[in-house]
Design an enzyme around this catalytic site. Structure first.
Site, PDB file in Angstrom:
ATOM      1  N   ASP A  37       0.858  -1.178   0.000  1.00 49.19           N
ATOM      2  CA  ASP A  37       0.000   0.000   0.000  1.00 49.19           C
ATOM      3  C   ASP A  37       0.898   1.232   0.000  1.00 49.19           C
ATOM      4  OD1 ASP A  37      -2.431   1.435   0.191  1.00 49.19           O
ATOM      5  OD2 ASP A  37      -3.248  -0.097   1.520  1.00 49.19           O
ATOM      6  N   HIS A  61     -11.312  -2.818   3.048  1.00 49.03           N
ATOM      7  CA  HIS A  61     -11.157  -2.459   4.458  1.00 49.03           C
ATOM      8  C   HIS A  61     -11.938  -1.214   4.861  1.00 49.03           C
ATOM      9  CE1 HIS A  61      -8.375  -0.009   2.236  1.00 49.03           C
ATOM     10  NE2 HIS A  61      -8.116   0.735   3.293  1.00 49.03           N
ATOM     11  N   ASP A  62     -12.639  -0.593   3.917  1.00 48.58           N
ATOM     12  CA  ASP A  62     -13.392   0.628   4.198  1.00 48.58           C
ATOM     13  C   ASP A  62     -14.900   0.462   4.067  1.00 48.58           C
ATOM     14  OD1 ASP A  62     -11.147   2.218   4.697  1.00 48.58           O
ATOM     15  OD2 ASP A  62     -10.900   2.733   2.576  1.00 48.58           O
ATOM     16  N   GLU A  74      -6.602   3.672  -5.990  1.00 47.63           N
ATOM     17  CA  GLU A  74      -7.867   3.828  -5.267  1.00 47.63           C
ATOM     18  C   GLU A  74      -8.524   5.103  -5.759  1.00 47.63           C
ATOM     19  OE1 GLU A  74      -9.781   4.032  -0.797  1.00 47.63           O
ATOM     20  OE2 GLU A  74      -7.869   5.007  -1.179  1.00 47.63           O
ATOM     21  N   ASP A 130      -3.055   4.710  -2.497  1.00 41.22           N
ATOM     22  CA  ASP A 130      -4.132   5.231  -1.669  1.00 41.22           C
ATOM     23  C   ASP A 130      -4.625   6.582  -2.206  1.00 41.22           C
ATOM     24  OD1 ASP A 130      -5.656   5.050   0.888  1.00 41.22           O
ATOM     25  OD2 ASP A 130      -4.496   6.839   1.410  1.00 41.22           O
TER      26      ASP A 130
END
Length: 534
Positions: A98, A329-330, A268, A200
């Site tokens: 990440d 994860h969100d 993302e 990200d």
């Protein structure tokens, strides 16, 4: 031509705090991931994406980086990471890190310097602004975690911008020094054998140069988070971001050009499809895979879902490769959104659509969101806007491995609660059950490896009545049909003439559904893959 590994592969997202603890502190770590590589290889995925492992004060659990070129001691050491990388590669698994380029921790040495003086050479590495006329923040921009996105710095008499927590100041990507430093960080990890990055909040990297107010959101209601009061017109998705994406891609492509293999970049990006497509590149390459999150909030009505898929496929630029994400994860877990029966159907959808799928850890077990007692909430977003249902802790809970103490995740109480049904819903138990969710994922992933039509084949929607979504996957002489019943009632699919001699290859249910009289009768909540009879 042979497709790049990331086109035919499946990516498995790991939240390292919650995957496997190796040292008994209740927090997952790198040696824990290494210990479970055999499980991942047996599952049948091709790459793991590991959420941030860099040194961090953990204000946002690693998305506030204080050193991009090391490993936080909570997760292990650089040697532990090198061991993970070597052992993953030995098993044929790629490793993605990440990358968090939009902001740093306020404890990063760059920001400490930037904050020290208006005359410091790194002052312009971050976004500093004078107060608005009459005082107060420079504009109306709102943090994604609520409240103003501007924090007053008394010592230097200016505000700095933070799209997320005040402990996460945004970098100024208009500064060439920032760009060069970030490219250097990418090369640091790529030189060590990392196979790529998930980037990200890529669409946040550049802000409008004159910082105008964002307009109000006409669709805002009090049920939404505070960030939704405004449309992020000027604070995200600026035209210059595509130059930044091209620069990141150029760094990754350096390794392919010298024969060191294809390095993957996933962005993302939460944007409408027509804006998302620009991140593939305009006149030059952008990221390989701009994240496509439509399935997370997609309607569970067959015609609407078919239209969504068709629109996405039609929007892809020439040569662009699709990708699909069902959970992360969100966002709430798929089993929570759809229920376990439809989660099985959704797994077949994810793993048979054209494109690269990303599978979120635990979804292969059918994990649901775990209720978090108020005194155990960890997520800063939930702590700042409690009761809005915005917290991400419920989808980041520990992986249940067996029915031993703490589900085999740790020898100590874990940092977040386990799923309540962990004695039954765990890897060991589901590995022994032929009809389990885990067994279904293993069969689907094995089918992808066996049938090129499911990985690199062409895609075409088929006519279907009722609540059936049906499509063809084809590669060379191989033709497969995927038929998904999105409802709780039986559905009949009339097969095209060329498919009358089909047999069931795989069902989401325990036994196979036969083809009779040129039709397939799908049971409630069933997905089926059909193959032509040899």
């Amino acid at each position: 031509m042979t497709a790049p590994w990331w086109q035919s592969g499946v990516i498995y997202q790991i939240y390292p705090r919650s995957f496997q603890d190796s040292n008994g502190d209740g927090i997952g770590d790198l040696p824990g991931i290494t210990r479970r590589l055999g499980y991942l290889a047996e599952l049948g995925v091709d790459a793991i994406w590991v959420a941030p492992i860099y040194p961090s004060p953990m204000a946002d659990f690693g998305y506030d980086v204080s050193d991009y070129c090391d490993v936080d001691l909570r997760f292990g050491t650089r040697t532990d990471f090198e061991d993970l990388l070597a052992q993953a590669h030995a098993r044929g698994l790629k490793v993605l890190l990440d990358f968090v380029p939009n902001h740093t921790s306020d404890q990063h040495p760059w920001f400490v310097e930037s904050r020290s003086s208006r005359r410091n050479p790194k002052r312009d590495w971050y976004l500093w602004r004078d107060p608005a006329p009459g005082g107060g923040p420079p504009n109306n921009w709102i943090s994604d975690f609520g409240g103003s996105a501007w924090e007053w710095d008394e010592a230097s008499g200016q505000y700095y911008y933070h799209a997320f927590l005040k402990q996460q100041p945004d970098l100024n990507w208009r500064n060439p020094g920032v760009q060069a430093a970030m490219h250097g960080i990418m090369r640091f990890w790529l030189d060590r054998g990392v196979d790529g990055f998930r980037i990200d909040v890529l669409w946040h990297l550049i802000k409008a140069a004159d910082f105008p107010d964002n307009p109000p959101n006409p669709a805002y209601t009090s049920a939404l988070g505070e960030m939704d009061r405004l449309l992020q017109l000027h604070s995200t998705d600026q035209p210059e971001v595509h130059d930044i994406a091209a620069g990141l891609r150029a760094c990754a492509d350096e390794y392919r050009r010298v024969g060191q293999g294809e390095r993957l970049l996933i962005g993302e990006i939460y944007l409408p499809v027509e804006r998302l497509m620009r991140y593939y590149g305009e006149g030059r390459p952008g990221v390989h895979l701009p994240g496509n999150f439509q399935l997370i909030a997609a309607p569970r009505q067959a015609r609407a879902l078919a239209a969504l898929i068709a629109a996405y496929e039609a929007a892809l630029p020439p040569g662009a490769w699709p990708n699909w994400v069902l959970g992360n994860h969100d966002r709430p877990r798929v089993a929570t959104r759809l229920g376990e029966n439809q989660a099985r159907v959704a797994a077949m959808l994810l793993l048979t659509l054209r494109g690269t799928p990303t599978l979120y850890y635990g979804d292969e077990l059918g994990l649901s969101d775990v209720p978090i007692p108020a005194d155990r909430v960890q997520d800063p977003r939930e702590l700042r806007q409690y009761g809005k249902g915005l917290g991400r802790d419920p989808v980041r809970t520990p992986m249940p491995w067996d029915d031993s103490a703490h589900a085999g995740f740790s020898t100590a109480p874990p940092w977040l609660p386990l799923n309540a049904d962990w004695p039954a819903r765990n890897v060991e138990r589901q590995s022994a059950e032929p009809g389990s969710m885990l067994a279904l994922h293993r069969r689907l992933l094995a089918a992808r490896r066996t049938h090129p039509a499911l990985t690199i084949g062409d895609f075409a929607l088929l006519d279907a009545e009722g609540n059936i979504l049906a499509y063809e996957r084809r590669h060379g002489a191989e033709r497969l049909i995927v038929a998904l019943n999105l409802g709780a009632q039986p559905q009949r699919l009339e097969l095209p003439d060329w498919a009358h001699d089909c047999r069931s290859l795989l069902s989401t249910l325990a036994d196979l559904t036969p083809v009779r009289d040129g039709a397939l009768l799908l049971r409630p909540n069933e997905g089926v893959i059909l193959t032509l009879v040899d």
